[in-house]
Design a protein around this motif. Sequence first.
Motif, PDB file in Angstrom:
ATOM      1  N   ASP A  62      -6.840 -37.146 -21.150  1.00  0.00           N
ATOM      2  CA  ASP A  62      -7.061 -38.595 -21.224  1.00  0.00           C
ATOM      3  C   ASP A  62      -8.571 -38.758 -21.253  1.00  0.00           C
ATOM      4  O   ASP A  62      -9.221 -39.091 -20.279  1.00  0.00           O
ATOM      5  CB  ASP A  62      -6.442 -39.271 -19.994  1.00  0.00           C
ATOM      6  CG  ASP A  62      -6.451 -40.787 -20.103  1.00  0.00           C
ATOM      7  OD1 ASP A  62      -6.964 -41.298 -21.120  1.00  0.00           O
ATOM      8  OD2 ASP A  62      -5.966 -41.451 -19.177  1.00  0.00           O
ATOM      9  N   ARG A  63      -9.133 -38.491 -22.444  1.00  0.00           N
ATOM     10  CA  ARG A  63     -10.560 -38.250 -22.583  1.00  0.00           C
ATOM     11  C   ARG A  63     -11.392 -39.500 -22.314  1.00  0.00           C
ATOM     12  O   ARG A  63     -10.903 -40.630 -22.416  1.00  0.00           O
ATOM     13  CB  ARG A  63     -10.880 -37.710 -23.973  1.00  0.00           C
ATOM     14  CG  ARG A  63     -10.874 -38.746 -25.083  1.00  0.00           C
ATOM     15  CD  ARG A  63     -10.555 -38.087 -26.415  1.00  0.00           C
ATOM     16  NE  ARG A  63     -10.970 -38.826 -27.580  1.00  0.00           N
ATOM     17  CZ  ARG A  63     -10.493 -40.019 -27.945  1.00  0.00           C
ATOM     18  NH1 ARG A  63      -9.631 -40.655 -27.198  1.00  0.00           N
ATOM     19  NH2 ARG A  63     -10.896 -40.572 -29.067  1.00  0.00           N
TER      20      ARG A  63
ATOM     21  N   VAL B 143     -14.040 -42.292 -23.158  1.00  0.00           N
ATOM     22  CA  VAL B 143     -14.639 -43.004 -24.285  1.00  0.00           C
ATOM     23  C   VAL B 143     -15.820 -43.792 -23.742  1.00  0.00           C
ATOM     24  O   VAL B 143     -15.843 -44.180 -22.574  1.00  0.00           O
ATOM     25  CB  VAL B 143     -13.631 -43.948 -24.980  1.00  0.00           C
ATOM     26  CG1 VAL B 143     -12.487 -43.161 -25.565  1.00  0.00           C
ATOM     27  CG2 VAL B 143     -13.115 -45.013 -24.013  1.00  0.00           C
TER      28      VAL B 143
ATOM     29  N   ASN C 105     -11.390 -44.755 -20.671  1.00  0.00           N
ATOM     30  CA  ASN C 105     -10.466 -43.654 -20.939  1.00  0.00           C
ATOM     31  C   ASN C 105      -9.526 -43.992 -22.085  1.00  0.00           C
ATOM     32  O   ASN C 105      -9.254 -45.154 -22.371  1.00  0.00           O
ATOM     33  CB  ASN C 105      -9.642 -43.335 -19.693  1.00  0.00           C
ATOM     34  CG  ASN C 105     -10.453 -42.648 -18.631  1.00  0.00           C
ATOM     35  OD1 ASN C 105     -11.095 -43.318 -17.836  1.00  0.00           O
ATOM     36  ND2 ASN C 105     -10.467 -41.347 -18.606  1.00  0.00           N
ATOM     37  N   THR C 106      -9.011 -42.946 -22.707  1.00  0.00           N
ATOM     38  CA  THR C 106      -8.117 -43.083 -23.844  1.00  0.00           C
ATOM     39  C   THR C 106      -6.904 -43.938 -23.520  1.00  0.00           C
ATOM     40  O   THR C 106      -6.502 -44.802 -24.303  1.00  0.00           O
ATOM     41  CB  THR C 106      -7.663 -41.693 -24.308  1.00  0.00           C
ATOM     42  OG1 THR C 106      -8.812 -40.881 -24.551  1.00  0.00           O
ATOM     43  CG2 THR C 106      -6.839 -41.784 -25.576  1.00  0.00           C
ATOM     44  N   SER C 107      -6.294 -43.700 -22.357  1.00  0.00           N
ATOM     45  CA  SER C 107      -5.071 -44.432 -22.025  1.00  0.00           C
ATOM     46  C   SER C 107      -5.315 -45.925 -21.954  1.00  0.00           C
ATOM     47  O   SER C 107      -4.449 -46.725 -22.342  1.00  0.00           O
ATOM     48  CB  SER C 107      -4.492 -43.921 -20.698  1.00  0.00           C
ATOM     49  OG  SER C 107      -5.435 -44.019 -19.644  1.00  0.00           O
TER      50      SER C 107
ATOM     51  N   SER D 263     -15.230 -41.621 -28.832  1.00  0.00           N
ATOM     52  CA  SER D 263     -15.460 -40.256 -28.369  1.00  0.00           C
ATOM     53  C   SER D 263     -15.580 -39.365 -29.594  1.00  0.00           C
ATOM     54  O   SER D 263     -15.012 -39.673 -30.648  1.00  0.00           O
ATOM     55  CB  SER D 263     -14.288 -39.795 -27.490  1.00  0.00           C
ATOM     56  OG  SER D 263     -14.341 -38.405 -27.260  1.00  0.00           O
TER      57      SER D 263
ATOM     58  N   SER E 293      -7.840 -37.701 -30.550  1.00  0.00           N
ATOM     59  CA  SER E 293      -6.657 -37.669 -29.696  1.00  0.00           C
ATOM     60  C   SER E 293      -5.454 -38.005 -30.550  1.00  0.00           C
ATOM     61  O   SER E 293      -5.413 -39.069 -31.183  1.00  0.00           O
ATOM     62  CB  SER E 293      -6.781 -38.679 -28.548  1.00  0.00           C
ATOM     63  OG  SER E 293      -5.520 -38.946 -27.964  1.00  0.00           O
TER      64      SER E 293
ATOM     65  N   GLU F 188      -3.793 -41.202 -29.283  1.00  0.00           N
ATOM     66  CA  GLU F 188      -4.557 -42.387 -29.652  1.00  0.00           C
ATOM     67  C   GLU F 188      -4.410 -42.686 -31.143  1.00  0.00           C
ATOM     68  O   GLU F 188      -4.275 -43.847 -31.550  1.00  0.00           O
ATOM     69  CB  GLU F 188      -6.032 -42.198 -29.296  1.00  0.00           C
ATOM     70  CG  GLU F 188      -6.885 -43.426 -29.561  1.00  0.00           C
ATOM     71  CD  GLU F 188      -8.366 -43.170 -29.303  1.00  0.00           C
ATOM     72  OE1 GLU F 188      -8.931 -43.851 -28.440  1.00  0.00           O
ATOM     73  OE2 GLU F 188      -8.941 -42.281 -29.983  1.00  0.00           O
TER      74      GLU F 188
ATOM     75  N   PRO G 276     -12.160 -43.888 -32.143  1.00  0.00           N
ATOM     76  CA  PRO G 276     -11.152 -44.084 -33.195  1.00  0.00           C
ATOM     77  C   PRO G 276     -11.669 -44.317 -34.617  1.00  0.00           C
ATOM     78  O   PRO G 276     -10.868 -44.407 -35.541  1.00  0.00           O
ATOM     79  CB  PRO G 276     -10.398 -45.325 -32.714  1.00  0.00           C
ATOM     80  CG  PRO G 276     -11.415 -46.112 -31.978  1.00  0.00           C
ATOM     81  CD  PRO G 276     -12.260 -45.089 -31.266  1.00  0.00           C
TER      82      PRO G 276
END
Length: 597
Positions: free
Chosen positions: A123-124, A126, A283-285, A308, A312, A315, A344
Amino acid sequence: MKRWVWLGLLGGAVACTKVPDREPSVTEEVCPGTEELSLPGTARQSLNPLAGEDGAEPVLITFRPRVSASAVSNLDTLTESARRVGAQVHRRFPHLNTIAAKVSPEARAALEKNPDVLRVEPDRVVRAFGMPSPLSPSLLQGVLPNTSGSTGEYTAGLQRVQAPQVWDANNDGVLDDGAPSGTGIKVCIIDSGWDNRHPELAAAYLEGKDLLDGDDEPLDQGRVNGVLKWGGGHGTHTAATIAAQLGAGAHVRPGEEPNGVVGVAPTVSLLVARVLDVNGDGNTSNVIAAMDWCIERGAHIASLSLGSIAPSQTEEAAFKRAFDAGMVAIAATGNRGTEEKSYPAGYESVIAVGAIDANNAWAPFSQYGKDFVSLVAPGVGILSATIVGGAPYGDVDVGGTRFASEPLEYTGVGKYAGRMVYCGLGERVSSCGEGATCDGFVALVDRGGGILFKEKALNAIRAGAKAIVVGNNTSEDGAGNFTLTDPEDFWVPTTSVTLVNANSLKGLVGQNVTVDVSGLDYLRQSGTSMATPHVAGVAALVLGACPKLTHVQVREVLEKTALDLGETGKDIKFGHGLVQAKAAVEEARRLCPPPAP
């Protein structure tokens, strides 16, 4: 960006107290009330805001679909299997068959061996791609946008993307009747939240979601050392580039347009999703959850000035879902200045926006690459709204003669008048010699000597300074762009001047000086973060001109009508070129079917 601390100026008792200086073997006299002051630390919070203290890693767990089960019941069963191996689940995405959770290394290993698990990915983190007692948002609903203001609000960036030519063709500072200006178009800002006190955004705000705090008030606020503070204004800046309205000026720099600025599409409706904390990290989530919320609220456009360098898959699936729902997603390419994608922006379903400078040249920080950049827009020195009182302005006045200055990041805000004392390099409390008194004075300190600005400032404060002027030691960078490194409540108004002005001030030592550091409501910032909302605003004008256009057609119109820059045709740095609102709206109208008889 610049940040500072509101404070009351330190008291004026005369007696001094003996305390150890920074070197244990040396004792210096310092003013009472400053004995316990120490240099702030420089530790930063974990790079991943969701990381656990126990070493648990935030991840996205995507399961293989089960044809015989519904998405929700399938995920219920699979979520329980993840919990059995120790996963701490905090968010679920049934449409993606994905959960966000914290897992230990052992739990992750077990999940990766589970045949029901398609993948486990970080859950990288960003980050924002920028180079800064409030009213309840509900009280702002029903505020109507202004239709008139001043052409002085038309920033250079706004004019270079042709926005005023769309809704103010005669250039009189009034919205033209019937011209597309964003009315009826919903733009979702996925960023650091907003400042609901800023008059530029009051009419545009529709509703919001705070994915960090889990509520419906996406204010750009967070706790720093337990104290609730406003953030850097990144989300406010990007939102106002799209939606700032005519004639809604706040506190501006002296000499600048009193009405502030106007956005590319000044009558759009804003949906604000907060996914970045006060440090600009997320975070990505949370980005995935924000995209889901934007879809649910019927957003036509999503603007994301974050990302990022790592892709993902989960994502990417979320943005594909938004694409399939008909949304135009627009994102910044990133600020590393390298030939590499960020995400993204790098996904096929997203319009990637790079930055150019005032001369339409590629901005050196703007990331680029083959089959990456779609469009470019102004991204250097972009003036827009920021946190109320959040932008720096400094004034140094000696007997009516003013010296241009630049406040240090994290400076205290306030106004102080007193005798100017020369403190040399400010390496010690005793550097402030004759004239330094606990009653207060203005410290003139030289840059250099291998001493941090925060050390110089602390030594001057402990000697009794109630304001500080730092003189630059080079003519190459003007008044400088310096920092006190950390926010602390004991900082006093601190600003810097050019080398030439520093030498002039040395000749005025002993005279009364007034130092005024004020907080303005507008700020110039640079980054692909600033370019992205220009394109999002133009997309809103295109949809306003022809609401029946599909998201695919909107992208085609923006790219077809862009001003070609660099090499002929699409290239790796400029993509299709500089977005052009007037040309794009004309093309949209050409494509728009005539109304039914």
